[in-house]
Design a protein around this motif. Structure first.
Motif, PDB file in Angstrom:
ATOM      1  N   TYR A 307      -3.156  51.805  12.142  1.00  0.00           N
ATOM      2  CA  TYR A 307      -2.203  50.454  12.017  1.00  0.00           C
ATOM      3  C   TYR A 307      -1.674  50.984  13.517  1.00  0.00           C
ATOM      4  O   TYR A 307      -1.584  50.499  14.571  1.00  0.00           O
ATOM      5  N   GLY A 311      -2.306  50.342  17.964  1.00  0.00           N
ATOM      6  CA  GLY A 311      -2.109  49.430  18.136  1.00  0.00           C
ATOM      7  C   GLY A 311      -1.338  49.831  19.595  1.00  0.00           C
ATOM      8  O   GLY A 311      -1.298  48.837  20.236  1.00  0.00           O
ATOM      9  N   ALA A 312      -0.746  50.824  18.839  1.00  0.00           N
ATOM     10  CA  ALA A 312       0.193  51.519  20.068  1.00  0.00           C
ATOM     11  C   ALA A 312      -0.765  51.911  21.063  1.00  0.00           C
ATOM     12  O   ALA A 312      -0.944  51.650  22.361  1.00  0.00           O
ATOM     13  N   VAL A 314      -3.706  50.868  22.074  1.00  0.00           N
ATOM     14  CA  VAL A 314      -4.873  49.836  22.704  1.00  0.00           C
ATOM     15  C   VAL A 314      -3.642  49.626  23.822  1.00  0.00           C
ATOM     16  O   VAL A 314      -3.983  48.788  24.995  1.00  0.00           O
ATOM     17  N   LEU A 315      -2.639  49.442  23.132  1.00  0.00           N
ATOM     18  CA  LEU A 315      -1.148  48.484  24.194  1.00  0.00           C
ATOM     19  C   LEU A 315      -1.490  49.925  25.618  1.00  0.00           C
ATOM     20  O   LEU A 315      -1.563  49.299  26.905  1.00  0.00           O
ATOM     21  N   TYR A 318      -4.976  49.677  27.791  1.00  0.00           N
ATOM     22  CA  TYR A 318      -5.072  48.459  28.932  1.00  0.00           C
ATOM     23  C   TYR A 318      -3.758  48.533  29.884  1.00  0.00           C
ATOM     24  O   TYR A 318      -4.182  47.723  31.109  1.00  0.00           O
ATOM     25  N   ILE A 351      -9.549  55.209  22.482  1.00  0.00           N
ATOM     26  CA  ILE A 351      -9.043  54.537  21.457  1.00  0.00           C
ATOM     27  C   ILE A 351      -9.967  55.212  19.961  1.00  0.00           C
ATOM     28  O   ILE A 351      -9.527  54.593  18.240  1.00  0.00           O
ATOM     29  N   GLY A 438     -11.100  45.275  19.649  1.00  0.00           N
ATOM     30  CA  GLY A 438     -10.235  46.115  20.984  1.00  0.00           C
ATOM     31  C   GLY A 438     -10.878  46.816  21.893  1.00  0.00           C
ATOM     32  O   GLY A 438     -10.447  47.076  23.139  1.00  0.00           O
ATOM     33  N   GLY A 468      -6.621  41.889  25.006  1.00  0.00           N
ATOM     34  CA  GLY A 468      -6.046  43.184  24.455  1.00  0.00           C
ATOM     35  C   GLY A 468      -4.699  43.188  23.592  1.00  0.00           C
ATOM     36  O   GLY A 468      -4.415  43.804  22.802  1.00  0.00           O
ATOM     37  N   LEU A 469      -3.509  42.302  24.738  1.00  0.00           N
ATOM     38  CA  LEU A 469      -2.243  42.192  24.152  1.00  0.00           C
ATOM     39  C   LEU A 469      -2.681  41.979  22.251  1.00  0.00           C
ATOM     40  O   LEU A 469      -1.710  42.382  21.647  1.00  0.00           O
ATOM     41  N   SER A 472      -3.361  44.350  19.657  1.00  0.00           N
ATOM     42  CA  SER A 472      -2.713  45.240  19.889  1.00  0.00           C
ATOM     43  C   SER A 472      -1.095  44.175  18.674  1.00  0.00           C
ATOM     44  O   SER A 472      -0.820  45.396  17.572  1.00  0.00           O
ATOM     45  N   LEU A 476       0.206  45.900  15.169  1.00  0.00           N
ATOM     46  CA  LEU A 476       1.217  46.247  14.604  1.00  0.00           C
ATOM     47  C   LEU A 476       1.945  45.505  13.459  1.00  0.00           C
ATOM     48  O   LEU A 476       2.654  45.731  12.085  1.00  0.00           O
TER      49      LEU A 476
END
Length: 484
Positions: A307, A311-312, A314-315, A318, A351, A438, A468-469, A472, A476
């Protein structure tokens, strides 16, 4: 067990400083080469670096993984020194052999990987053998420091070499010294030499070094066990590096160094720095996953890491898509704007790679040599096939980039199934919904970038960024909820 205990947090922070500090310095180094030598210079610099990396992986049995795991799984200091004695001897022999082969076969290597018979390039490849020998010593030292979790010395060693390389390249650029292959290789000799010196100094500062330096190595049966796993790790790691080396050589042969340089800029901004991020995580994750004894501990360790990495990732991906033009101008130069086509597609594969790394580490942790070997070989053979097909049928940077998406997706499917098979608590629904949510907007943006303006309007781009945000943030939050 705590994934991020007090000591773990401090170690992770120092370890991350070393990895990301070195990555930042390398990034600035690429920018210097981009302004100094243009796309062709970046293409040559990247291919020489890839050749050195492939040779180093071959000489060190796959890099630091075998060393880190061998030290981490031994609790007794005397056993650790026995392991180190055997590993050091084997790596010294293999490193010397690789350097000799590179020196003797320099003309053939130059023709095969650089599509040239130029005497200057042949001479540079011979000098590259020295850089490889120094990098073998540096890799051994970094593996020992990582295995002992001596993070301050590890970080210092990781940053020092690239910093020396950057100073040499920046000086050559500032004084307008002509770009030559020998000068580029000389920067690698300096880089790996400084890293080796600082790494050796860090190893000499380990408390056990003086106390147990007279111990013998492993027994024959223990050595065979180490070699069996190390050789499997070697073939797996080397297959990836050699596959990239072959693909770059095909690109140079069919499209030229400038095309290779443009592709490498997009590759470096995505895959290369994702690998460095995963290396930073591995300093904490691999030893802890290896030490996990129950399915519940394995699940908690893997999900928490998955995770966080997803999460990091994807952020960051994008943000890179949204800011690709100013990002390329900042980190390279306006000559590299065509690399945006590469970046738009490779973020999808990145990803997939990040998540598959988390799940695939269970293969390393359980020392399943056969699966490690076969899965990596299958991945890289598929990658070679798709890249060759793309180069023969299409001429664009974007088409070559799509060749990396399918193999990484197939490998992701495999490692998720493998983890579920080994630990039934690792259910598929824990990760697939996030992966689909994602990556779908990134697929749309990559495909619609050459479509009519309506399909790639500001509203659709903004909507994709918002999705995307949200994904993410959801990942997280899931990371925080995993109980350890």
């Amino acid at each position: 067990m705590r994934l991020f205990s007090a000591r773990g947090r401090g170690g992770a922070q120092v370890g991350a400083f070393g990895v990301f500090g070195a990555a930042f310095v390398w990034l600035v180094g690429f920018k210097v080469v981009a302004h100094w030598a243009g796309p062709e210079g970046v293409g040559l610099f990247s291919q020489l670096r890839q050749m050195a990396q492939a040779a180093t992986i071959g000489a060190t049995f796959g890099g630091t993984n075998a060393l880190v795991q061998g030290i981490a799984e031994r609790r007794d200091d005397a056993e650790r020194m026995q392991f180190r004695t055997t590993a050091a001897g084997l790596i010294a022999i293999s490193g010397s052999l690789v350097a000799i082969v590179m020196t003797v076969a320099a003309p053939q290597l130059t023709q095969f990987f650089l599509s040239s018979e130029d005497s200057g390039l042949v001479s540079a490849v011979r000098w590259l053998a020295l850089a490889v020998l120094l990098n073998v010593g540096a890799t051994y030292a970094l593996g020992v420091l990582n295995g002992y979790r001596s993070y301050p010395y590890l970080a210092l060693s990781q940053v020092s070499g690239p910093a020396a390389l950057l100073m040499l390249l920046a000086g050559a650029w500032w004084w307008a010294i002509p770009t030559t292959p020998q000068l580029l290789v000389g920067s690698f000799v300096l880089c790996f030499g400084v890293t080796c010196l600082f790494g050796a100094w860090g190893v000499s500062r380990l408390p056990i070094f003086v106390v147990a330096s007279g111990l013998r190595g492993l027994t024959k049966s223990q050595s065979r066990i180490f070699l069996r796993f190390a050789l499997s790790n070697l073939v797996a790691a080397l297959s990836t590096t050699v596959a990239l080396l072959l693909i770059r050589s095909w690109v140079i042969e069919s499209r030229g160094l400038a095309f290779a340089g443009l592709f490498d800029a997009g590759w470096t901004l995505t895959f290369n720095y994702t690998t460095l991020f995963l290396t930073a995580c591995s300093a904490i994750y691999l030893p802890l996953l290896t030490a996990a004894t129950s399915p519940e501990e394995q699940k908690a360790c893997m999900l928490r890491t998955a995770y966080l990495v997803f999460g990091a990732g994807v952020l960051i991906c994008y943000a890179m898509v949204l800011l690709r033009e100013p990002l390329i101008n900042l980190l390279y130069s306006p000559q590299f704007q065509a690399s945006g086509e590469v970046l738009m597609v490779l973020v999808i594969a990145v990803i997939f790679r990040g998540t598959s790394w988390v799940y695939g580490t269970m293969i390393l942790a359980t020392r399943n040599s056969r699966v490690l070997l076969l899965s990596d070989l299958a991945l890289n053979l598929c990658l070679l096939a798709t890249a060759r097909y793309s180069l023969e049928r299409y001429t664009s940077l974007e088409a070559l980039s799509w060749a990396f998406v399918l193999p990484n997706f197939l490998y992701l499917v495999f490692v998720i199934e493998y983890a579920h098979n080994k630990n039934s608590l690792m259910r598929r629904r824990l990760i697939w919904p996030l992966l689909v949510a994602g990556t779908l907007p990134l697929f749309y943006l990559a495909l619609a970038s050459s479509a009519p303006q309506l399909a790639y309007s500001g509203f659709t781009v903004g909507l994709c960024m918002a999705i995307g945000l949200a994904v993410s943030v959801a990942a997280l939050i899931a990371y925080k909820k995993v109980a350890l």
